[in-house]
Design a protein around this motif. Sequence first.
Motif, PDB file in Angstrom:
ATOM      1  N   ASP A   9     -29.671  91.303   4.182  1.00  0.00           N
ATOM      2  CA  ASP A   9     -29.846  92.093   2.969  1.00  0.00           C
ATOM      3  C   ASP A   9     -30.479  93.420   3.347  1.00  0.00           C
ATOM      4  N   LEU A  10     -30.998  94.126   2.369  1.00  0.00           N
ATOM      5  CA  LEU A  10     -31.558  95.454   2.594  1.00  0.00           C
ATOM      6  C   LEU A  10     -32.600  95.464   3.719  1.00  0.00           C
ATOM      7  N   HIS A  11     -33.383  94.409   3.813  1.00  0.00           N
ATOM      8  CA  HIS A  11     -34.438  94.344   4.826  1.00  0.00           C
ATOM      9  C   HIS A  11     -33.899  94.190   6.242  1.00  0.00           C
ATOM     10  N   ASP A  12     -32.677  93.713   6.373  1.00  0.00           N
ATOM     11  CA  ASP A  12     -32.068  93.471   7.683  1.00  0.00           C
ATOM     12  C   ASP A  12     -31.021  94.511   8.057  1.00  0.00           C
ATOM     13  N   GLN A  14     -31.022  97.690   8.943  1.00  0.00           N
ATOM     14  CA  GLN A  14     -31.215  98.484  10.161  1.00  0.00           C
ATOM     15  C   GLN A  14     -30.963  97.652  11.417  1.00  0.00           C
ATOM     16  N   ASN A  15     -31.437  96.395  11.422  1.00  0.00           N
ATOM     17  CA  ASN A  15     -31.190  95.523  12.573  1.00  0.00           C
ATOM     18  C   ASN A  15     -29.699  95.250  12.751  1.00  0.00           C
TER      19      ASN A  15
END
Length: 99
Positions: A9-12, A14-15
């Motif tokens: 989701d948004l938190h992942d 960039q990874n």
Amino acid sequence: LVELSGEFDLHDLQNLSDALGVAVSSGRTAAVDLSGVTFLDVGAIRELAVRSQLHAHQMTLHSPSTAVHASVAACGLESWFDFRVCIRDVDGAALPGTS
């Protein structure tokens, strides 16, 4: 081979972007295994869609899970993806002709 698993989701984002960037910058063909993905939000789907279009000659998306198919369909982006199916033997090796 890049193996993705779990939720994205948004938190992942960039990874995910970094992992896909490293895969295509290697100069070799990259296979992205999506069989372990349990959820993709619209940002993750967009990232995969854009990367798969920009780097179609370098990156293939393999074995999408049911959750991947559902997310792609929910976003209406089925035509953006060319998923490959990879069948593996008991040792985890890809069987010829299935990737």
